[in-house]
Design a protein around this motif. Sequence first.
Motif, mmCIF file in Angstrom:
data_model
loop_
_atom_site.group_PDB
_atom_site.id
_atom_site.type_symbol
_atom_site.label_atom_id
_atom_site.label_comp_id
_atom_site.label_asym_id
_atom_site.label_seq_id
_atom_site.Cartn_x
_atom_site.Cartn_y
_atom_site.Cartn_z
ATOM 1 N N PHE A 88 0.839 -1.199 0.000
ATOM 2 C CA PHE A 88 0.000 0.000 0.000
ATOM 3 C C PHE A 88 0.871 1.246 0.000
ATOM 4 C CE2 PHE A 88 -2.711 3.119 2.384
ATOM 5 C CZ PHE A 88 -3.708 3.237 1.429
ATOM 6 N N VAL A 89 0.658 2.105 -0.983
ATOM 7 C CA VAL A 89 1.390 3.372 -1.090
ATOM 8 C C VAL A 89 0.375 4.498 -1.187
ATOM 9 C CG1 VAL A 89 3.019 4.746 -2.444
ATOM 10 C CG2 VAL A 89 3.326 2.269 -2.258
ATOM 11 N N SER A 90 0.469 5.449 -0.271
ATOM 12 C CA SER A 90 -0.498 6.546 -0.232
ATOM 13 C C SER A 90 0.104 7.735 0.486
ATOM 14 C CB SER A 90 -1.778 6.092 0.483
ATOM 15 O OG SER A 90 -2.650 7.171 0.698
ATOM 16 N N SER A 91 -0.339 8.926 0.111
ATOM 17 C CA SER A 91 0.089 10.121 0.830
ATOM 18 C C SER A 91 -0.436 10.108 2.257
ATOM 19 C CB SER A 91 -0.390 11.384 0.104
ATOM 20 O OG SER A 91 -1.799 11.388 -0.012
ATOM 21 N N SER A 92 -1.424 9.239 2.530
ATOM 22 C CA SER A 92 -1.935 9.138 3.899
ATOM 23 C C SER A 92 -0.866 8.616 4.855
ATOM 24 C CB SER A 92 -3.169 8.225 3.943
ATOM 25 O OG SER A 92 -2.823 6.890 3.636
ATOM 26 N N LEU A 93 0.159 7.967 4.313
ATOM 27 C CA LEU A 93 1.259 7.485 5.155
ATOM 28 C C LEU A 93 2.098 8.634 5.699
ATOM 29 C CD1 LEU A 93 2.412 4.402 3.024
ATOM 30 C CD2 LEU A 93 1.083 4.372 5.139
ATOM 31 N N ASP A 94 1.841 9.850 5.194
ATOM 32 C CA ASP A 94 2.564 11.028 5.696
ATOM 33 C C ASP A 94 2.318 11.240 7.185
ATOM 34 O OD1 ASP A 94 3.538 11.446 3.180
ATOM 35 O OD2 ASP A 94 2.175 13.095 2.692
ATOM 36 N N ILE A 154 7.204 2.981 -2.285
ATOM 37 C CA ILE A 154 6.905 1.911 -3.239
ATOM 38 C C ILE A 154 7.830 0.722 -2.984
ATOM 39 C CG2 ILE A 154 6.995 1.245 -5.671
ATOM 40 C CD1 ILE A 154 6.029 4.070 -6.362
ATOM 41 N N GLY A 155 9.115 1.016 -2.728
ATOM 42 C CA GLY A 155 10.046 -0.056 -2.388
ATOM 43 C C GLY A 155 9.617 -0.796 -1.140
ATOM 44 N N ARG A 156 9.180 -0.057 -0.139
ATOM 45 C CA ARG A 156 8.682 -0.668 1.103
ATOM 46 C C ARG A 156 7.499 -1.577 0.809
ATOM 47 N NH1 ARG A 156 4.466 0.309 4.352
ATOM 48 N NH2 ARG A 156 4.652 -0.341 6.546
ATOM 49 N N ALA A 157 6.582 -1.119 -0.045
ATOM 50 C CA ALA A 157 5.394 -1.900 -0.369
ATOM 51 C C ALA A 157 5.746 -3.184 -1.115
ATOM 52 C CB ALA A 157 4.431 -1.053 -1.203
ATOM 53 N N LEU A 165 -1.679 1.594 -5.336
ATOM 54 C CA LEU A 165 -1.036 2.902 -5.468
ATOM 55 C C LEU A 165 -2.138 3.955 -5.419
ATOM 56 C CD1 LEU A 165 1.502 2.060 -8.338
ATOM 57 C CD2 LEU A 165 1.935 2.119 -5.877
ATOM 58 N N ASP A 166 -2.280 4.576 -4.260
ATOM 59 C CA ASP A 166 -3.365 5.520 -4.005
ATOM 60 C C ASP A 166 -2.891 6.939 -4.284
ATOM 61 O OD1 ASP A 166 -5.608 6.857 -3.135
ATOM 62 O OD2 ASP A 166 -5.173 6.575 -0.996
ATOM 63 N N GLU A 167 -3.257 7.440 -5.465
ATOM 64 C CA GLU A 167 -2.847 8.771 -5.906
ATOM 65 C C GLU A 167 -1.364 9.002 -5.625
ATOM 66 O OE1 GLU A 167 -5.482 11.954 -4.964
ATOM 67 O OE2 GLU A 167 -7.280 10.758 -5.205
ATOM 68 N N PRO A 168 -0.492 8.146 -6.180
ATOM 69 C CA PRO A 168 0.936 8.207 -5.845
ATOM 70 C C PRO A 168 1.658 9.442 -6.375
ATOM 71 C CG PRO A 168 0.581 6.686 -7.652
ATOM 72 C CD PRO A 168 -0.775 7.087 -7.158
ATOM 73 N N CYS A 190 2.695 -9.096 -9.239
ATOM 74 C CA CYS A 190 1.589 -8.619 -8.409
ATOM 75 C C CYS A 190 0.575 -7.909 -9.294
ATOM 76 C CB CYS A 190 2.085 -7.681 -7.304
ATOM 77 S SG CYS A 190 2.877 -6.166 -7.874
ATOM 78 N N HIS A 191 -0.628 -7.763 -8.767
ATOM 79 C CA HIS A 191 -1.686 -7.056 -9.464
ATOM 80 C C HIS A 191 -1.717 -5.620 -8.961
ATOM 81 C CE1 HIS A 191 -2.674 -11.326 -9.603
ATOM 82 N NE2 HIS A 191 -3.280 -11.073 -10.746
ATOM 83 N N VAL A 192 -1.812 -4.677 -9.864
ATOM 84 C CA VAL A 192 -1.754 -3.259 -9.503
ATOM 85 C C VAL A 192 -3.156 -2.659 -9.523
ATOM 86 C CG1 VAL A 192 -0.893 -0.980 -10.169
ATOM 87 C CG2 VAL A 192 0.620 -2.978 -10.304
ATOM 88 N N LEU A 193 -3.470 -1.952 -8.448
ATOM 89 C CA LEU A 193 -4.700 -1.162 -8.346
ATOM 90 C C LEU A 193 -4.268 0.287 -8.175
ATOM 91 C CD1 LEU A 193 -7.753 -0.895 -8.062
ATOM 92 C CD2 LEU A 193 -7.539 -1.535 -5.664
ATOM 93 N N TYR A 194 -4.505 1.100 -9.194
ATOM 94 C CA TYR A 194 -3.992 2.470 -9.248
ATOM 95 C C TYR A 194 -5.161 3.439 -9.131
ATOM 96 C CZ TYR A 194 -1.029 6.341 -10.888
ATOM 97 O OH TYR A 194 -0.312 7.514 -10.974
ATOM 98 N N VAL A 195 -5.099 4.310 -8.140
ATOM 99 C CA VAL A 195 -6.201 5.235 -7.862
ATOM 100 C C VAL A 195 -5.791 6.656 -8.247
ATOM 101 C CG1 VAL A 195 -7.725 6.155 -6.081
ATOM 102 C CG2 VAL A 195 -6.967 3.772 -5.965
#
Length: 245
Positions: A82-88, A155-158, A168-171, A196-201
Amino acid sequence: MKNIISMKNVSLIREDRVILKDINWEIKEKEHWVILGLNGSGKTSILNIVTGYQYPTKGEVSVLGHQFGKTNLPELRKQIGFVSSSLDRFNQTLRAETVEDIVISGKFATIGLYENVANEDREQAEQLMASLRIDHLKGKTYDTLSEGEKRKVLIGRALMAKPKLLILDEPTIGLDILAREDILSLTKEIIAHQQCHVLYVTHYIEEIIEEMTHVLLLKEGQIVAGSSPNYCVNSPLIDNMDLMT
């Protein structure tokens, strides 16, 4: 064909407000989807349901073959990157961590590294960093990085846990044009080389890269269309969505 994500008649209601209504949606093996919609269209709520942080008011959900209500959600989340600006919101913890330790922490699904790290984990992290073109950042702390570099580190962490599903949530949010193009280029490479399967928002039509197989159009908590990128982008339906281009 196995379903990666399955939602049947899913609705989400909070305080008498309908957030999602009658969502019927499937991602099958070898499919990569874009969720396209404005802020408030329900994109975040769908992600929260997929990752098990929010339960629908009604309907059935399964992710990676795990039926919700009958599965161990913490274990399921280890299979989802999971990659998102919410991780900020974790910046206070991340800021003093080195790039390589942040990447490695993805194996343990933690923010911060609290486990003993095997040599093979460090080798895997270094290989990932090289593939993401961030190996030159080794030894640097998170707070010294540009926004684009931070996004690539996340992204590397994910990818460190070798997820079956990468969200990838609005990456590209908050990035300049060059950094955005770099993220889109990396997304293409991930689809080509990572299993892996990518879900891009996103809410930007131009971020629908050719490697994405399907687009889900969302508006006001409902599915407007779910089909091929060519159909969705050229459909008259999209003219009424006020999307950014």
